[in-house]
Design an enzyme around this catalytic site. Sequence first.
Site, mmCIF file in Angstrom:
data_model
loop_
_atom_site.group_PDB
_atom_site.id
_atom_site.type_symbol
_atom_site.label_atom_id
_atom_site.label_comp_id
_atom_site.label_asym_id
_atom_site.label_seq_id
_atom_site.Cartn_x
_atom_site.Cartn_y
_atom_site.Cartn_z
ATOM 1 N N PHE A 119 -21.223 70.811 24.236
ATOM 2 C CA PHE A 119 -22.595 71.297 24.174
ATOM 3 C C PHE A 119 -23.517 70.087 24.179
ATOM 4 O O PHE A 119 -23.081 68.952 23.972
ATOM 5 C CB PHE A 119 -22.779 72.097 22.868
ATOM 6 N N GLN A 240 -38.317 75.456 19.134
ATOM 7 C CA GLN A 240 -37.457 75.069 20.257
ATOM 8 C C GLN A 240 -37.635 75.979 21.470
ATOM 9 O O GLN A 240 -37.556 77.200 21.352
ATOM 10 C CB GLN A 240 -35.991 75.130 19.819
ATOM 11 N N HIS A 242 -35.761 76.856 24.776
ATOM 12 C CA HIS A 242 -34.436 76.675 25.382
ATOM 13 C C HIS A 242 -34.624 76.448 26.869
ATOM 14 O O HIS A 242 -35.370 77.173 27.516
ATOM 15 C CB HIS A 242 -33.587 77.926 25.131
ATOM 16 N N LEU A 252 -31.603 84.736 27.439
ATOM 17 C CA LEU A 252 -30.914 83.449 27.337
ATOM 18 C C LEU A 252 -29.718 83.351 28.274
ATOM 19 O O LEU A 252 -28.914 84.277 28.380
ATOM 20 C CB LEU A 252 -30.414 83.278 25.904
ATOM 21 N N GLU A 255 -26.244 77.506 26.810
ATOM 22 C CA GLU A 255 -25.960 76.111 27.140
ATOM 23 C C GLU A 255 -24.484 75.947 27.503
ATOM 24 O O GLU A 255 -24.093 75.001 28.187
ATOM 25 C CB GLU A 255 -26.273 75.291 25.876
ATOM 26 N N ARG A 286 -31.844 69.727 23.940
ATOM 27 C CA ARG A 286 -32.632 70.802 24.554
ATOM 28 C C ARG A 286 -34.073 70.433 24.834
ATOM 29 O O ARG A 286 -34.634 70.820 25.866
ATOM 30 C CB ARG A 286 -32.612 72.032 23.637
ATOM 31 N N HIS A 353 -37.190 79.948 21.765
ATOM 32 C CA HIS A 353 -35.834 80.282 21.341
ATOM 33 C C HIS A 353 -35.599 80.208 19.837
ATOM 34 O O HIS A 353 -35.046 81.116 19.247
ATOM 35 C CB HIS A 353 -34.881 79.331 22.061
ATOM 36 N N ARG A 398 -33.240 71.313 17.120
ATOM 37 C CA ARG A 398 -31.887 71.750 16.729
ATOM 38 C C ARG A 398 -30.908 71.529 17.884
ATOM 39 O O ARG A 398 -31.232 71.792 19.030
ATOM 40 C CB ARG A 398 -31.914 73.236 16.388
HETATM 41 C C1 LIG Z 1 -30.011 84.798 22.358
HETATM 42 C C2 LIG Z 1 -29.636 83.809 21.287
HETATM 43 C C3 LIG Z 1 -28.464 83.072 21.395
HETATM 44 C C4 LIG Z 1 -28.111 82.160 20.410
HETATM 45 N N1 LIG Z 1 -26.945 81.441 20.538
HETATM 46 C C5 LIG Z 1 -26.566 80.597 19.553
HETATM 47 C C6 LIG Z 1 -25.328 79.894 19.621
HETATM 48 O O1 LIG Z 1 -24.537 80.059 20.559
HETATM 49 N N2 LIG Z 1 -25.004 79.046 18.619
HETATM 50 C C7 LIG Z 1 -25.828 78.844 17.549
HETATM 51 O O2 LIG Z 1 -25.473 78.067 16.676
HETATM 52 N N3 LIG Z 1 -27.004 79.506 17.458
HETATM 53 C C8 LIG Z 1 -27.382 80.374 18.421
HETATM 54 N N4 LIG Z 1 -28.576 81.047 18.313
HETATM 55 C C9 LIG Z 1 -29.350 80.929 17.066
HETATM 56 C C10 LIG Z 1 -28.681 81.748 15.968
HETATM 57 O O3 LIG Z 1 -28.035 82.871 16.513
HETATM 58 C C11 LIG Z 1 -29.704 82.231 14.939
HETATM 59 O O4 LIG Z 1 -30.506 81.174 14.524
HETATM 60 C C12 LIG Z 1 -28.991 82.795 13.709
HETATM 61 O O5 LIG Z 1 -28.014 83.735 14.085
HETATM 62 C C13 LIG Z 1 -29.986 83.412 12.740
HETATM 63 O O6 LIG Z 1 -29.292 84.065 11.711
HETATM 64 P P1 LIG Z 1 -30.038 84.588 10.421
HETATM 65 O O7 LIG Z 1 -28.989 85.147 9.529
HETATM 66 O O8 LIG Z 1 -30.903 83.528 9.899
HETATM 67 O O9 LIG Z 1 -31.008 85.744 10.942
HETATM 68 P P2 LIG Z 1 -30.824 86.989 11.928
HETATM 69 O O10 LIG Z 1 -29.474 87.116 12.497
HETATM 70 O O11 LIG Z 1 -31.970 86.906 12.878
HETATM 71 O O12 LIG Z 1 -31.029 88.229 10.960
HETATM 72 C C14 LIG Z 1 -32.258 88.523 10.350
HETATM 73 C C15 LIG Z 1 -32.073 89.737 9.461
HETATM 74 O O13 LIG Z 1 -33.244 89.942 8.703
HETATM 75 C C16 LIG Z 1 -33.583 91.307 8.692
HETATM 76 N N5 LIG Z 1 -35.021 91.393 8.464
HETATM 77 C C17 LIG Z 1 -36.012 90.654 8.995
HETATM 78 N N6 LIG Z 1 -37.199 91.022 8.506
HETATM 79 C C18 LIG Z 1 -36.962 92.022 7.624
HETATM 80 C C19 LIG Z 1 -37.784 92.821 6.794
HETATM 81 N N7 LIG Z 1 -39.115 92.694 6.754
HETATM 82 N N8 LIG Z 1 -37.188 93.762 6.033
HETATM 83 C C20 LIG Z 1 -35.848 93.956 6.057
HETATM 84 N N9 LIG Z 1 -35.022 93.212 6.831
HETATM 85 C C21 LIG Z 1 -35.581 92.259 7.600
HETATM 86 C C22 LIG Z 1 -33.129 91.804 10.047
HETATM 87 O O14 LIG Z 1 -32.927 93.209 10.016
HETATM 88 C C23 LIG Z 1 -31.816 91.046 10.201
HETATM 89 O O15 LIG Z 1 -30.791 91.729 9.534
HETATM 90 C C24 LIG Z 1 -28.946 81.973 19.292
HETATM 91 C C25 LIG Z 1 -30.109 82.717 19.172
HETATM 92 C C26 LIG Z 1 -30.468 83.604 20.172
HETATM 93 C C27 LIG Z 1 -31.774 84.337 20.036
#
Ligand SMILES: Cc1cc2nc3c(=O)[nH]c(=O)nc-3n(C[C@H](O)[C@H](O)[C@H](O)COP(=O)(O)OP(=O)(O)OC[C@H]3O[C@@H](n4cnc5c(N)ncnc54)[C@H](O)[C@@H]3O)c2cc1C
Length: 589
Positions: A119, A240, A242, A252, A255, A286, A353, A398
Amino acid sequence: MNLECRKFDALVIGAGGGGLRAALQLSQADASVAVVSKVFPTRSHTVAAQGGMNAALANVSPDNWHWHMYDTVKGSDYLGDQDAIEYMCRAASHLVIELEHQGVPFSRLDNGKIYQRPFGGQSQNFGGAQAARTCAAADRTGHAILHTLYQQNIQARTHFFDEYFAIDLLMDKDGFVLGALVLRIETGELLIIEAKTTLLATGGVGRLFRTNTNARINTGDGMAMVLRAGIPLQDMEFFQFHPTGIAGKGMLITEGVRGEGGYLLNGDGERFMERYAPNAKDLASRDVVSRAIAVEVREGRGCGPDKDHVMLKLDHLGSEIIKKRLPGIRDTCITFLHIDPVEQPIPVFPTAHYTMGGIPTNRYGQVVVPVKQSPEEPIPGLYAVGECACVSVHGANRLGGNSLLDIVVFGRAAGNHIIEFLRENRYHRPMQNAQDSIDRALARLARWEQRREGETVDELRKELQKTMEFYCGVFRTRDVLEQGVKKMLEIEQRVAQATLRDHSQVFNTARIEALELENLVDTGLATVVSALAREESRGAHSREDFPERDDQRWLKHSLYYQEQNRLDYKPVRIKPLTVESFPPKPRVY
Ligand SMILES: Cc1cc2nc3c(=O)[nH]c(=O)nc-3n(C[C@H](O)[C@H](O)[C@H](O)COP(=O)(O)OP(=O)(O)OC[C@H]3O[C@@H](n4cnc5c(N)ncnc54)[C@H](O)[C@@H]3O)c2cc1C
């Protein structure tokens, strides 16, 4: 108003990878845990993560955690806190193996070990040859991790409140966080969830920008709740973009495509990344690749009739590799572009992103704020992990694959710290002392019910997203940012006068969208105001009027307070836990 109240040891808001990893740690330690999520847990944005999760397992190339740490510090453009980065990179291999044992179906090498792909920004031996550090389950790694963590939580008897929307934190007069006011989306009922500790894991705020890779739910709710509670957000100017979103649409393209050997071409058919990053080429960091694409297009070397994008070529990888390692990408292209990447290149352009900034925390997940002479004091009872938090391991930029790692490492760390906290804080504090914050949250809801005329939520959200994209995008200058701040302040005023459409038949989902719009306004203002103030270029924050990084003046974290849009700063923690620090030096790939 007499509100129903439920009591738990710990409240976790958000059921993505960060929230679920923390909840699992707590449930397994026999704490009573409530997880609130506005969507069914396995629909959280973590499910969309494609490329993988970094750990120096050395299954494909020689590797160790210290090289991973170096790459992360360099990738962060030296704004990352090196103690937290050391902690994360050291923990990585253990956590990947733990996920494997919990049931994540990682892809395999012929010798049976976990498959790892190269990556961007990964090197061997502190800046040498390309490393292959990203552990992948095909191009659906987040899906595999999220489903596994959900199942583990079901087994550990975590209590889920699915499709409940958290409105605001409840804080008492002494500044202790006592839980949150939540709304059950199906019925509109309000509920107080009372807890000895509250952990925010609400994800990022990609929905600030019109073209983005994020789920509709990524509206920065947790970050905005924190702002409204008088707590600052850190480093919000670092967003960021992407490099490879589908041009004009934003979805997306991982990468991992470039990791597998795909590369970018401009309108002249040239592999232009060789000019911008002679060594790493298409696998530069990135921010570097996104800027290169934007420059190619701006200077007239784009592709297509409007010369407004570049091409990502991967047909030379052969259909077998594409179908085995990148099946999700192929599906996305066939569905949204009617193009099969086995045969044709993919039109791409940078797309919003990932939120590097967020709620300031230490490496135990405690939310920390400066108090008098001390740069950080914990807010009692409040934790944050994942994309909504800023610990800060990603600094100004990141590296791909480091966020899935961040969420499990700090999810677990926060879980462990909360277990300690619960040992010392055995009783719930009286909720009467939080009546003011309950009243404020209820007043926010009531305002939307009272307004009968005005602009709609939908119109204003679109305008906000266009404003952020235009005035706070890949390249920034003072003039444009000043106009951006002005426009966002105007939008803030207009949102305060806006209305839900037809009061005779308002769905609760419309109420939620209104509250989310307020959250976008709060986090959007934090972003432009912080970006206007930072007069240097570092990582993803690229100022054309200040093209150089300026460590003398700006090697520091910004802290944005909602009250009067005030900014403050705190030092970067350069000193790691056990090893020598990596002092800032010019960043070339
Ligand atoms: C398309 C895409 C591909 C990616 N690919 C990669 C990758 O290959 N490798 C990597 O390391 N990272 C990747 N990332 C980044 C990574 O996936 C995310 O940064 C990470 O998964 C975020 O996890 P999280 O637990 O912080 O939040 P999230 O998974 O975004 O979860 C947020 C949670 O909060 C809840 N929530 C939010 N607001 C409220 C509210 N007001 N009330 C109740 N619940 C709420 C939602 O329901 C959800 O359950 C990618 C991101 C995207 C968008």
